[in-house]
Design an enzyme around this catalytic site. Sequence first.
Site, PDB file in Angstrom:
ATOM      1  N   HIS A  44     -53.383 -38.607 -34.428  1.00 46.06           N
ATOM      2  CA  HIS A  44     -54.063 -38.993 -35.721  1.00 46.06           C
ATOM      3  C   HIS A  44     -55.310 -38.439 -36.022  1.00 46.06           C
ATOM      4  O   HIS A  44     -56.062 -38.885 -37.061  1.00 46.06           O
ATOM      5  CB  HIS A  44     -54.698 -40.619 -35.453  1.00 46.06           C
ATOM      6  N   CYS A  66     -55.632 -26.154 -49.038  1.00 42.76           N
ATOM      7  CA  CYS A  66     -54.810 -25.150 -48.355  1.00 42.76           C
ATOM      8  C   CYS A  66     -54.575 -25.403 -47.032  1.00 42.76           C
ATOM      9  O   CYS A  66     -54.105 -24.507 -46.372  1.00 42.76           O
ATOM     10  CB  CYS A  66     -55.708 -23.708 -48.320  1.00 42.76           C
ATOM     11  N   CYS A  76     -60.164 -21.128 -48.887  1.00 46.49           N
ATOM     12  CA  CYS A  76     -59.574 -20.997 -50.072  1.00 46.49           C
ATOM     13  C   CYS A  76     -60.737 -21.114 -51.241  1.00 46.49           C
ATOM     14  O   CYS A  76     -60.411 -20.950 -52.422  1.00 46.49           O
ATOM     15  CB  CYS A  76     -58.466 -21.894 -50.489  1.00 46.49           C
ATOM     16  N   SER A 119     -52.933 -51.306 -28.574  1.00 52.95           N
ATOM     17  CA  SER A 119     -52.500 -52.344 -28.974  1.00 52.95           C
ATOM     18  C   SER A 119     -50.859 -52.378 -29.321  1.00 52.95           C
ATOM     19  O   SER A 119     -50.635 -53.597 -29.260  1.00 52.95           O
ATOM     20  CB  SER A 119     -53.326 -53.145 -30.054  1.00 52.95           C
ATOM     21  N   ASN A 156     -53.418 -51.704 -19.613  1.00 50.43           N
ATOM     22  CA  ASN A 156     -54.315 -52.066 -20.923  1.00 50.43           C
ATOM     23  C   ASN A 156     -55.135 -53.611 -20.447  1.00 50.43           C
ATOM     24  O   ASN A 156     -54.765 -54.057 -19.488  1.00 50.43           O
ATOM     25  CB  ASN A 156     -53.056 -52.601 -21.919  1.00 50.43           C
ATOM     26  N   ASN A 182     -56.554 -41.464 -30.375  1.00 54.42           N
ATOM     27  CA  ASN A 182     -58.119 -41.644 -30.863  1.00 54.42           C
ATOM     28  C   ASN A 182     -58.391 -40.299 -31.479  1.00 54.42           C
ATOM     29  O   ASN A 182     -57.876 -39.055 -31.484  1.00 54.42           O
ATOM     30  CB  ASN A 182     -58.954 -41.807 -29.385  1.00 54.42           C
ATOM     31  N   ALA A 189     -59.763 -49.910 -18.295  1.00 52.62           N
ATOM     32  CA  ALA A 189     -59.210 -48.652 -18.094  1.00 52.62           C
ATOM     33  C   ALA A 189     -59.941 -47.725 -16.996  1.00 52.62           C
ATOM     34  O   ALA A 189     -59.341 -47.107 -16.348  1.00 52.62           O
ATOM     35  CB  ALA A 189     -59.159 -47.981 -19.277  1.00 52.62           C
TER      36      ALA A 189
HETATM   37  N1  APR Z   1     -59.650 -51.138 -20.963  1.00 54.63           N
HETATM   38  C1  APR Z   1     -58.487 -51.155 -21.355  1.00 54.63           C
HETATM   39  N2  APR Z   1     -58.047 -51.256 -22.589  1.00 54.63           N
HETATM   40  C2  APR Z   1     -58.739 -51.945 -23.538  1.00 54.63           C
HETATM   41  C3  APR Z   1     -60.313 -51.998 -23.325  1.00 54.63           C
HETATM   42  C4  APR Z   1     -60.455 -51.578 -21.916  1.00 54.63           C
HETATM   43  N3  APR Z   1     -61.883 -51.339 -21.555  1.00 54.63           N
HETATM   44  N4  APR Z   1     -60.795 -52.494 -24.278  1.00 54.63           N
HETATM   45  C5  APR Z   1     -59.713 -52.896 -25.215  1.00 54.63           C
HETATM   46  N5  APR Z   1     -58.472 -52.462 -24.544  1.00 54.63           N
HETATM   47  C6  APR Z   1     -57.409 -52.538 -25.434  1.00 54.63           C
HETATM   48  C7  APR Z   1     -57.310 -53.915 -26.258  1.00 54.63           C
HETATM   49  O1  APR Z   1     -56.792 -54.755 -25.595  1.00 54.63           O
HETATM   50  C8  APR Z   1     -56.184 -53.340 -27.393  1.00 54.63           C
HETATM   51  O2  APR Z   1     -54.913 -53.726 -26.675  1.00 54.63           O
HETATM   52  O3  APR Z   1     -57.375 -51.426 -26.331  1.00 54.63           O
HETATM   53  C9  APR Z   1     -56.329 -51.937 -27.529  1.00 54.63           C
HETATM   54  C10 APR Z   1     -56.986 -51.284 -28.646  1.00 54.63           C
HETATM   55  O4  APR Z   1     -56.292 -51.736 -29.604  1.00 54.63           O
HETATM   56  P1  APR Z   1     -56.665 -51.136 -31.067  1.00 54.63           P
HETATM   57  O5  APR Z   1     -58.197 -51.700 -31.322  1.00 54.63           O
HETATM   58  O6  APR Z   1     -55.591 -51.864 -32.165  1.00 54.63           O
HETATM   59  O7  APR Z   1     -56.787 -49.497 -31.155  1.00 54.63           O
HETATM   60  P2  APR Z   1     -55.309 -48.777 -31.130  1.00 54.63           P
HETATM   61  O8  APR Z   1     -54.199 -49.337 -30.453  1.00 54.63           O
HETATM   62  O9  APR Z   1     -55.988 -47.580 -30.716  1.00 54.63           O
HETATM   63  O10 APR Z   1     -55.219 -48.510 -32.666  1.00 54.63           O
HETATM   64  C11 APR Z   1     -54.087 -47.631 -32.904  1.00 54.63           C
HETATM   65  O11 APR Z   1     -54.560 -47.719 -35.238  1.00 54.63           O
HETATM   66  O12 APR Z   1     -56.198 -48.420 -36.702  1.00 54.63           O
HETATM   67  C12 APR Z   1     -55.249 -47.249 -36.486  1.00 54.63           C
HETATM   68  O13 APR Z   1     -55.456 -45.226 -36.317  1.00 54.63           O
HETATM   69  C13 APR Z   1     -56.030 -46.154 -35.763  1.00 54.63           C
HETATM   70  O14 APR Z   1     -55.472 -44.954 -33.876  1.00 54.63           O
HETATM   71  C14 APR Z   1     -55.590 -46.131 -34.207  1.00 54.63           C
HETATM   72  C15 APR Z   1     -54.395 -47.065 -34.282  1.00 54.63           C
END
Ligand code: APR
Length: 233
Positions: free
Chosen positions: A109, A120, A139, A177, A201, A92, A219
């Site tokens: 990230h 720089c 710079c 995800s 998750n 995040n 979460a």
């Molecule tokens: N509690 C727990 N999990 C949750 C909740 C919640 N309240 N709400 C959503 N989720 C889960 C979803 O089920 C999903 O599996 O969080 C995950 C979010 O997935 P993404 O939207 O793909 O986000 P993330 O996994 O952080 O993406 C990874 O991708 O786009 C790039 O750089 C960006 O850091 C990011 C990376």
Amino acid sequence: MPDSNALVILTGAGISAESGLETFRSEDGLWAQHRIEDVCTPQALARDPALVHRFYDMRRAALDRVEPNPAHEALARLEAHWPGELLLVTQNVDDLHERGGSRNLLHMHGALNSALCAACDHRLPWTGPLPPAAACPTCGAPALRPDIVFFGEMPYQMARIEAALARADLFVSIGTSGAVYPAAGFVRMAQAYGARTLELNLEPSEGSAWFDESRLGPASQLVPAWVGEMLAS
Ligand code: APR
């Protein structure tokens, strides 16, 4: 988990969802509203810097409207009372882990409240809008950009992350995800080094099958319950 001494915790957008920040891959998520290739690639920054800077200005401004939730606070409690090593690796770019009290944390990230000089490599704290071609205070080049790792760029501090995974007794993945590498591969790396693995998750991630244990739910409920177990053990 009585013998888990060295912990590595990975978080994704899901841990901040209940604070009110959008995730990426839900049906109304950030990647449903904005094409990645328009706002999160080096090519996009070169082609339309105003659009890319505006996208991150919008996300940076949103930080003032949200607060850490019980999941962020529980991880800070764990760090404060855990006797062994604990490294929190977040995908995040928000500042909710810091505001929730976490200290031993790294943003693989990047971070919204940081600016990076493309000339720089100087980094500086940044709040408020970041206009294209702002001058670097080190710079002088008109080259400040959002300190965000774009698709196609190398995530930060990978050697430190891999060293921590090699020492880990337990790897916990929260709110991600499992769609983006190298973070999505950490569970297999940790397992190869002998760590046990746990996923917290809302729904099964793409890597769920690799985890020793997977708990499904929000979460803000799963993380405080898990931290309570860890601190009682
Ligand atoms: N509690 C727990 N999990 C949750 C909740 C919640 N309240 N709400 C959503 N989720 C889960 C979803 O089920 C999903 O599996 O969080 C995950 C979010 O997935 P993404 O939207 O793909 O986000 P993330 O996994 O952080 O993406 C990874 O991708 O786009 C790039 O750089 C960006 O850091 C990011 C990376």
